[in-house]
Design a protein around this motif. Structure first.
Motif, PDB file in Angstrom:
ATOM      1  N   HIS A   7     -58.240  26.007  -9.356  1.00 23.09           N
ATOM      2  CA  HIS A   7     -58.203  26.229  -7.912  1.00 23.09           C
ATOM      3  C   HIS A   7     -59.306  25.495  -7.178  1.00 23.09           C
ATOM      4  O   HIS A   7     -59.463  25.636  -5.996  1.00 23.09           O
ATOM      5  CB  HIS A   7     -58.314  27.730  -7.611  1.00 23.09           C
ATOM      6  CG  HIS A   7     -57.130  28.490  -8.098  1.00 23.09           C
ATOM      7  ND1 HIS A   7     -55.906  28.391  -7.519  1.00 23.09           N
ATOM      8  CD2 HIS A   7     -57.000  29.320  -9.147  1.00 23.09           C
ATOM      9  CE1 HIS A   7     -55.038  29.156  -8.172  1.00 23.09           C
ATOM     10  NE2 HIS A   7     -55.683  29.723  -9.168  1.00 23.09           N
ATOM     11  N   GLU A   8     -60.092  24.726  -7.923  1.00 25.51           N
ATOM     12  CA  GLU A   8     -61.206  24.044  -7.283  1.00 25.51           C
ATOM     13  C   GLU A   8     -61.168  22.569  -7.628  1.00 25.51           C
ATOM     14  O   GLU A   8     -61.184  22.195  -8.786  1.00 25.51           O
ATOM     15  CB  GLU A   8     -62.518  24.655  -7.765  1.00 25.51           C
ATOM     16  CG  GLU A   8     -63.706  24.155  -6.959  1.00 25.51           C
ATOM     17  CD  GLU A   8     -64.978  24.833  -7.406  1.00 25.51           C
ATOM     18  OE1 GLU A   8     -65.376  24.610  -8.561  1.00 25.51           O
ATOM     19  OE2 GLU A   8     -65.543  25.591  -6.619  1.00 25.51           O
ATOM     20  N   SER A   9     -61.100  21.783  -6.598  1.00 23.43           N
ATOM     21  CA  SER A   9     -61.052  20.347  -6.828  1.00 23.43           C
ATOM     22  C   SER A   9     -62.432  19.834  -7.199  1.00 23.43           C
ATOM     23  O   SER A   9     -63.433  20.238  -6.627  1.00 23.43           O
ATOM     24  CB  SER A   9     -60.547  19.665  -5.564  1.00 23.43           C
ATOM     25  OG  SER A   9     -60.462  18.308  -5.762  1.00 23.43           O
ATOM     26  N   THR A  10     -62.477  18.921  -8.170  1.00 24.95           N
ATOM     27  CA  THR A  10     -63.760  18.374  -8.597  1.00 24.95           C
ATOM     28  C   THR A  10     -64.168  17.245  -7.673  1.00 24.95           C
ATOM     29  O   THR A  10     -63.340  16.426  -7.308  1.00 24.95           O
ATOM     30  CB  THR A  10     -63.623  17.823 -10.027  1.00 24.95           C
ATOM     31  OG1 THR A  10     -62.975  18.795 -10.805  1.00 24.95           O
ATOM     32  CG2 THR A  10     -64.976  17.498 -10.610  1.00 24.95           C
ATOM     33  N   PRO A  11     -65.434  17.179  -7.281  1.00 24.40           N
ATOM     34  CA  PRO A  11     -65.867  16.059  -6.457  1.00 24.40           C
ATOM     35  C   PRO A  11     -65.627  14.735  -7.175  1.00 24.40           C
ATOM     36  O   PRO A  11     -65.857  14.622  -8.375  1.00 24.40           O
ATOM     37  CB  PRO A  11     -67.369  16.313  -6.277  1.00 24.40           C
ATOM     38  CG  PRO A  11     -67.566  17.754  -6.550  1.00 24.40           C
ATOM     39  CD  PRO A  11     -66.522  18.121  -7.546  1.00 24.40           C
TER      40      PRO A  11
END
Lengths: 107, 268
Positions: A7-11
């Motif tokens: 649910h969290e996009s990686t930079p």
């Protein structure tokens, strides 16, 4: 860097070209387009006695240079994974193959 | 594909959840040209039923599938609290794979128009009038500027300037609308010159190629507005901007296709 989750996009950690590089590429694209236009207009209006075959070769080379500039710098293919290049070249290969076969099937 | 190191130094590949939306989107994009070809081929004859239903039905269903799957894909990503086409490297790889197939499609359409054009030198004079070349050149310049605004927007969000991203991508959408409007004007000019979709084999190939490209620009404009909306809602940030990169790949590809069309069809 935090651990990526679903649910969290990686930079993104890729190399990012400086804005000056984008501007330089734009200047080249514009310059080549103006060059193509002047060459085509002067040839089609008989102002420049250039054979049609020579005109075609020069214009296509200039067009391909512009396409490569956009793909390499604006689409970041120069800096990204080589796998993207492989995928694109596979498409280009089949496109050329299709184009080469067309004269034999066109009625 | 590259991978990302987690806090413990292990490599980890981040992939999006499986979804059927890209399959529907691909099916829709296949149906569009098939329907268009069937429609065009039946325009000159055939029964009443085949003329009015087969090609148009396939084309209409393809268009509906494209719009439905784009909407569904975006909604499913937003509901999952992920940016559009989530999955950092996987998303970009999927986009490049899609662009690879588009390269084949446009390669075929460009080659078809070029070879048909070679057999019909009469259209040469109509396409190569000074005013016609100026109109198309203006459109080419517009697409080149729109590509620049996309990368400037990307650079802006990488520096955390969200308002600049909205401004640049908004300008991109506007330039896309101008491009399509000028193309419509060019069509009206060519139709006056007698080049219609049914007038010749070249007319069919020309409108198929440029019309299909124009359709891509329209999809790109809608996509740009979605990116603007996502940025305005704070979904796209300095840390999460993959949606801008994915959109940029699509838009630049449309630009590249036009660069080739401009050279091969209009200038040579």
């Amino acid at each position: 860097m935090s651990t990526p989750s679903s649910h969290e996009s990686t930079p993104t950690t890729h190399h990012h070209p400086p804005i000056a590089e984008y501007i330089t590429v734009f200047k080249w694209l514009t310059g080549l387009t103006i060059f193509e236009l002047i060459l085509a207009v002067s040839t089609h209006t008989q102002m420049l006695p250039l054979p049609e075959a020579a005109l075609a070769v020069i214009l296509i080379v200039a067009g391909l240079i512009k396409a490569v500039l956009v793909v390499a710098y604006y689409m970041h293919l120069k800096y990204d994974s080589r796998w993207y290049t492989v995928v694109l070249l596979a498409g280009v290969f089949f496109a050329v193959l299709l184009g080469a076969m067309l004269p034999f099937v066109l009625k | 594909m590259s991978s990302h190191a987690d806090s413990h130094g292990h490599d980890e590949i981040h992939l999006p959840k499986p979804t059927f939306w890209p399959l529907l989107l691909g099916l829709g994009f296949v149906m569009l040209p098939l329907g268009f070809i069937t429609w065009s081929m039946e325009a000159g004859g055939g029964s009443l039923i085949s003329r009015f239903y087969t090609g148009q039905a396939v084309f209409g269903t393809g268009l509906a599938l494209v719009l439905f799957s784009i909407g569904g894909w975006l909604v499913s990503n937003i509901r999952a609290n992920e940016p559009a086409l989530a999955g950092v490297e996987a998303g970009k790889f999927a986009m490049w794979a899609y662009l690879g197939t588009e390269t084949i499609l446009f390669g075929g359409l460009i080659a078809n128009a070029f070879f048909v054009w070679l057999r019909d030198p009469a259209v040469n004079d109509k396409l190569h009038t000074f005013s016609a070349m100026m109109i198309v050149s203006a459109n080419t310049f517009i697409l080149l500027v729109s590509s620049l605004t996309v990368v400037l927007g990307l650079a802006a969000i990488q520096q955390g300037k969200r308002n600049d991203l909205i401004k640049y991508i908004g300008i991109t959408a506007l330039l896309g609308v101008v491009f399509v409007s000028i193309q419509a004007y060019e069509y009206s000019h060519l139709i006056e010159e007698g080049i219609t979709i049914t007038s010749s084999q070249f007319g069919q190939a020309f409108y198929m190629l440029t019309g299909f490209h124009g359709l891509h620009v329209i999809v790109g404009v809608i996509w740009a507005l979605v990116v603007v909306f996502m940025a305005a809602r704070g979904i796209i940030t300095a840390q999460r901007y993959m949606a801008v990169e994915i959109f940029g790949l699509y838009w630049h590809f449309v630009d590249v296709v036009w660069i080739i069309i401009f050279t091969v069809i209009y200038l040579v």
